[in-house]
Design a protein around this motif. Structure first.
Motif, PDB file in Angstrom:
ATOM      1  N   GLY A 249      71.195 -10.876 -10.476  1.00  0.00           N
ATOM      2  CA  GLY A 249      69.916 -11.436 -10.903  1.00  0.00           C
ATOM      3  C   GLY A 249      69.972 -12.233 -12.182  1.00  0.00           C
ATOM      4  N   CYS A 250      71.090 -12.221 -12.889  1.00  0.00           N
ATOM      5  CA  CYS A 250      71.210 -12.973 -14.139  1.00  0.00           C
ATOM      6  C   CYS A 250      71.886 -14.310 -13.851  1.00  0.00           C
ATOM      7  N   LEU A 251      71.086 -15.334 -13.638  1.00  0.00           N
ATOM      8  CA  LEU A 251      71.628 -16.664 -13.405  1.00  0.00           C
ATOM      9  C   LEU A 251      72.157 -17.247 -14.712  1.00  0.00           C
ATOM     10  N   PRO A 252      73.139 -18.130 -14.646  1.00  0.00           N
ATOM     11  CA  PRO A 252      73.725 -18.676 -15.877  1.00  0.00           C
ATOM     12  C   PRO A 252      72.703 -19.307 -16.811  1.00  0.00           C
ATOM     13  N   GLU A 253      71.696 -19.985 -16.247  1.00  0.00           N
ATOM     14  CA  GLU A 253      70.726 -20.666 -17.103  1.00  0.00           C
ATOM     15  C   GLU A 253      69.743 -19.713 -17.776  1.00  0.00           C
ATOM     16  N   TYR A 254      69.750 -18.439 -17.384  1.00  0.00           N
ATOM     17  CA  TYR A 254      68.856 -17.478 -18.020  1.00  0.00           C
ATOM     18  C   TYR A 254      69.334 -17.062 -19.410  1.00  0.00           C
ATOM     19  N   ILE A 255      70.629 -17.182 -19.666  1.00  0.00           N
ATOM     20  CA  ILE A 255      71.186 -16.756 -20.952  1.00  0.00           C
ATOM     21  C   ILE A 255      70.873 -17.807 -22.020  1.00  0.00           C
ATOM     22  N   ASN A 256      70.301 -17.338 -23.129  1.00  0.00           N
ATOM     23  CA  ASN A 256      69.888 -18.225 -24.227  1.00  0.00           C
ATOM     24  C   ASN A 256      68.851 -19.252 -23.775  1.00  0.00           C
ATOM     25  N   ASP A 257      67.925 -18.818 -22.918  1.00  0.00           N
ATOM     26  CA  ASP A 257      66.882 -19.732 -22.464  1.00  0.00           C
ATOM     27  C   ASP A 257      65.548 -19.495 -23.166  1.00  0.00           C
ATOM     28  N   GLY A 258      65.536 -18.630 -24.187  1.00  0.00           N
ATOM     29  CA  GLY A 258      64.316 -18.385 -24.935  1.00  0.00           C
ATOM     30  C   GLY A 258      63.524 -17.192 -24.455  1.00  0.00           C
ATOM     31  N   GLU A 259      63.960 -16.537 -23.395  1.00  0.00           N
ATOM     32  CA  GLU A 259      63.283 -15.345 -22.883  1.00  0.00           C
ATOM     33  C   GLU A 259      64.288 -14.222 -22.717  1.00  0.00           C
ATOM     34  N   CYS A 260      63.903 -13.021 -23.103  1.00  0.00           N
ATOM     35  CA  CYS A 260      64.766 -11.858 -22.911  1.00  0.00           C
ATOM     36  C   CYS A 260      64.620 -11.381 -21.470  1.00  0.00           C
ATOM     37  N   ASP A 261      65.673 -11.568 -20.674  1.00  0.00           N
ATOM     38  CA  ASP A 261      65.674 -11.169 -19.264  1.00  0.00           C
ATOM     39  C   ASP A 261      66.381  -9.828 -19.138  1.00  0.00           C
ATOM     40  N   SER A 262      65.725  -8.861 -18.522  1.00  0.00           N
ATOM     41  CA  SER A 262      66.310  -7.525 -18.416  1.00  0.00           C
ATOM     42  C   SER A 262      67.613  -7.548 -17.626  1.00  0.00           C
ATOM     43  N   GLU A 263      67.710  -8.450 -16.645  1.00  0.00           N
ATOM     44  CA  GLU A 263      68.943  -8.532 -15.861  1.00  0.00           C
ATOM     45  C   GLU A 263      70.124  -9.017 -16.699  1.00  0.00           C
ATOM     46  N   CYS A 264      69.839  -9.809 -17.715  1.00  0.00           N
ATOM     47  CA  CYS A 264      70.903 -10.357 -18.570  1.00  0.00           C
ATOM     48  C   CYS A 264      71.105  -9.536 -19.842  1.00  0.00           C
ATOM     49  N   ASN A 265      70.217  -8.591 -20.085  1.00  0.00           N
ATOM     50  CA  ASN A 265      70.282  -7.809 -21.314  1.00  0.00           C
ATOM     51  C   ASN A 265      71.264  -6.646 -21.155  1.00  0.00           C
ATOM     52  N   VAL A 266      72.499  -7.002 -20.816  1.00  0.00           N
ATOM     53  CA  VAL A 266      73.588  -6.032 -20.641  1.00  0.00           C
ATOM     54  C   VAL A 266      74.825  -6.597 -21.331  1.00  0.00           C
ATOM     55  N   GLU A 267      75.763  -5.729 -21.623  1.00  0.00           N
ATOM     56  CA  GLU A 267      76.953  -6.155 -22.362  1.00  0.00           C
ATOM     57  C   GLU A 267      77.754  -7.212 -21.606  1.00  0.00           C
ATOM     58  N   ALA A 268      77.845  -7.073 -20.270  1.00  0.00           N
ATOM     59  CA  ALA A 268      78.615  -8.032 -19.471  1.00  0.00           C
ATOM     60  C   ALA A 268      78.060  -9.442 -19.587  1.00  0.00           C
ATOM     61  N   TYR A 323      52.559 -14.416 -23.950  1.00  0.00           N
ATOM     62  CA  TYR A 323      52.808 -14.480 -25.390  1.00  0.00           C
ATOM     63  C   TYR A 323      54.258 -14.906 -25.621  1.00  0.00           C
ATOM     64  N   PRO A 324      54.587 -16.157 -25.320  1.00  0.00           N
ATOM     65  CA  PRO A 324      55.997 -16.588 -25.325  1.00  0.00           C
ATOM     66  C   PRO A 324      56.653 -16.632 -26.691  1.00  0.00           C
ATOM     67  N   GLU A 325      55.875 -16.620 -27.763  1.00  0.00           N
ATOM     68  CA  GLU A 325      56.453 -16.717 -29.112  1.00  0.00           C
ATOM     69  C   GLU A 325      56.504 -15.364 -29.817  1.00  0.00           C
ATOM     70  N   SER A 326      56.243 -14.273 -29.099  1.00  0.00           N
ATOM     71  CA  SER A 326      56.078 -12.980 -29.763  1.00  0.00           C
ATOM     72  C   SER A 326      57.262 -12.043 -29.596  1.00  0.00           C
ATOM     73  N   GLY A 327      58.365 -12.506 -29.012  1.00  0.00           N
ATOM     74  CA  GLY A 327      59.560 -11.677 -28.908  1.00  0.00           C
ATOM     75  C   GLY A 327      59.481 -10.605 -27.845  1.00  0.00           C
ATOM     76  N   LEU A 328      58.666 -10.807 -26.811  1.00  0.00           N
ATOM     77  CA  LEU A 328      58.548  -9.829 -25.732  1.00  0.00           C
ATOM     78  C   LEU A 328      59.600 -10.101 -24.668  1.00  0.00           C
ATOM     79  N   GLY A 329      59.590  -9.331 -23.575  1.00  0.00           N
ATOM     80  CA  GLY A 329      60.528  -9.568 -22.474  1.00  0.00           C
ATOM     81  C   GLY A 329      61.179  -8.296 -21.986  1.00  0.00           C
ATOM     82  N   GLY A 330      62.427  -8.391 -21.590  1.00  0.00           N
ATOM     83  CA  GLY A 330      63.143  -7.291 -20.942  1.00  0.00           C
ATOM     84  C   GLY A 330      63.738  -6.293 -21.904  1.00  0.00           C
ATOM     85  N   HIS A 331      62.937  -5.762 -22.813  1.00  0.00           N
ATOM     86  CA  HIS A 331      63.366  -4.716 -23.758  1.00  0.00           C
ATOM     87  C   HIS A 331      62.144  -3.876 -24.102  1.00  0.00           C
TER      88      HIS A 331
END
Length: 525
Positions: A249-268, A323-331
């Motif tokens: 579920g973590c597509l390459p473009e999701y990393i460093n795209d401005g949103e915290c994605d729970s699928e990408c919020n892993v060490e790998a 609330y895109p500027e408030s630091g919310l997302g997959g955490h």
């Protein structure tokens, strides 16, 4: 604000992430699939069920399970009257094939991504329970629940609304003996779930695809399908990236795209780059903690925080999408997106909805000359960074709004949020300012064509349109006509006529010139 649960345990995207399984062109399908779909269409037509784009809202009864077929990039609209005796309702969305999404609202008819209060956009069978104490639930009588079903691709589905007054604070564990909710639509055929109460295992026993929601023929078809971006499907056959994925579920473009994605919020996946604030300290400076980006995830009383992209146990609208500027997302770190007294969170305790967190005082945890992480990120963002794939606000703007042809892309909060972020960073960028303005104007005209709701980033443009409408010059109608094929045909016809006139004029001029050249002088006569 109530609570919600899906009829599946896994998810393939965070709330804001633009779906990559939107089909922008025809997809190859095997003969078996085409035959099955043709038979389904014939059956639906014979039963008089809705197909394609539905006009107006169709009335549904409580407890009625409606079957329908929706075309790609089209909507079906429904309304259900909720009796005063219902203390909660359960909405079921069960796709037979395709990828239908549902938008829900008690206040807006025909809701879409910009106006819906709740969204059901996962792959596979879904359930959502909304309790009477939820935001906007039955503010007026008669109480009407408005629902829209949108097809990212052509989809056959069933939808129904049921009384859930007896639902307790515990998620229903089994829909049938031996079949738990997370076993439905998980890609594995289980005989215990092959009953109507479990939606016939969400279709798992009909076909054995490499992953739930990944239709046959989608792997290696040159389209990036998020549902197929798993190891079992060879990471969609390279359609999304030449490299293997770091996590399902973590597509390459999701990393460093401005949103915290729970699928990408892993060490790998390197903790989703900077999106989840893993490198942020506890330093913040605003009195209300609105710029806090630290990692405290327990309340003052010690209760664990609920993840911001989760809707259980407490349903809410404080998401990255809103609330895109408030630091919310997959955490599940404490934040203050809405001006409360300090950083807070929803808790995982069913009896305690929200509670403030103890993150210290402003500047208390800041080192000498340290700038809070939120201020660092806001000041250091470039309009476009030429990475692979490109990153930055302009790249997210172009990815979120697409080519302007899809209603789901253009008329979405993700598109509006990305446009606002790009406007803040690209307005004074000498290198990419022109590219940003050209693309912004293209999307603005696309919004008019699709009749989207106006959003902040396009306020000036829509103000001009409203002014033309008010003066009787037909702003919206004129813009749509200019963008229509009829106008293009007229322009082409005008150009052809102009060329023909030029040819005729040149022929006449040449004839007159030749007559003068060969005319006999009077003196010679």
């Amino acid at each position: 604000l109530g609570w919600a649960t899906n009829a599946r345990a896994w998810t393939t995207s965070a709330v804001l992430a633009p779906p990559c399984d939107q089909r922008t062109a025809g997809t190859p399908h095997t003969t078996r699939t085409m035959v099955r779909r043709a038979a389904t269409l014939a059956l639906l037509a014979g039963l008089g069920l809705a197909a394609g784009q539905m006009e107006g809202e169709e009335k549904l009864e409580m407890g009625q399970l409606k079957s329908a077929f929706v075309n790609e990039d089209s909507f079906h609209y429904y309304k259900v009257q909720i009796p005063p005796s219902s203390h909660a309702v359960k909405i079921k969305l069960i796709p037979s094939y395709g990828d239908p999404d549902a938008y829900l609202s008690f206040t807006t008819s025909e809701p879409d991504d910009l106006t819906a209060t709740w969204v059901m956009d996962d792959v596979g069978a879904e359930e959502q329970v909304i309790k009477r104490d939820a935001v906007e639930f039955c503010q007026f009588e008669p109480c009407i629940l408005h629902m829209s079903v949108y097809g990212y691709d052509e989809s056959e589905y069933m939808i129904g609304v049921y009384d859930a007054s007896e639902v307790t604070g515990i998620i229903e564990d089994e829909c049938a003996k031996g079949c738990k909710q997370d076993m439905i639509a998980d890609g594995v055929c289980q005989q215990e779930c092959k009953v109507s109460a479990c939606y016939d295992d969400g279709g798992d026993c009909e076909e054995q695809n490499c992953a739930p929601g990944c239709d046959e023929g989608w792997v290696g078809d040159e389209y990036c399908d998020e549902a197929c971006f798993v190891e079992a499907c060879q990471w969609d056959g390279g359609d999304c990236s030449e490299n293997s994925g770091c996590n399902t579920g973590c597509l390459p473009e999701y990393i460093n795209d401005g949103e915290c994605d729970s699928e990408c919020n892993v060490e790998a996946c390197q903790w989703d780059g900077d999106d989840c604030f893993h490198r942020a300290s506890e330093c913040y400076g605003e009195p209300d903690g609105s710029d806090y980006r630290g990692s405290v995830n327990k309340t003052k009383s010690g209760k664990e925080c609920q993840a911001w992209d989760s809707q259980f146990p407490h349903q809410h609208t404080r998401t990255h999408l809103n609330y895109p500027e408030s630091g919310l997302g997959g955490h599940n770190h404490c934040r203050n997106p809405d001006g409360e007294a300090g950083p807070w969170c929803y808790t995982t305790d069913m009896e305690t909805r929200v509670e403030l967190c103890n993150v210290g005082q402003p500047w208390q945890h800041c080192k000498q000359n340290e700038i809070p992480r939120a201020a660092q990120m806001a000041g250091g963002i470039k309009c476009l960074t030429p990475t692979t794939p490109p990153s930055g606000p302009l790249a997210r703007f172009e990815a979120s709004c697409g080519n302007g042809e899809s209603y789901a892309d253009v008329c979405s909060r993700a598109c509006c949020n990305a446009a606002k972020a790009a406007a803040a960073c690209c307005g004074n960028d000498e290198e990419f300012q022109g590219r940003h303005q050209d693309y912004k104007m293209k999307i603005a005209f696309s919004m008019l064509k699709h009749d989207c709701q106006s959003c902040e980033a396009f306020g000036d443009f829509f103000s001009n349109v409203h002014m033309l409408d008010a003066t009787g010059l037909g702003g919206r109608a004129m813009y749509r006509f200019v963008d229509s094929w009829g106008f293009k045909v007229l322009v082409a016809a005008f150009i052809i006529m102009l060329l023909l006139l030029c040819v005729i004029a040149a022929s006449i001029a040449r004839y007159v010139y030749q007559r003068r050249q060969y005319a006999v002088p009077d003196a010679a006569v």
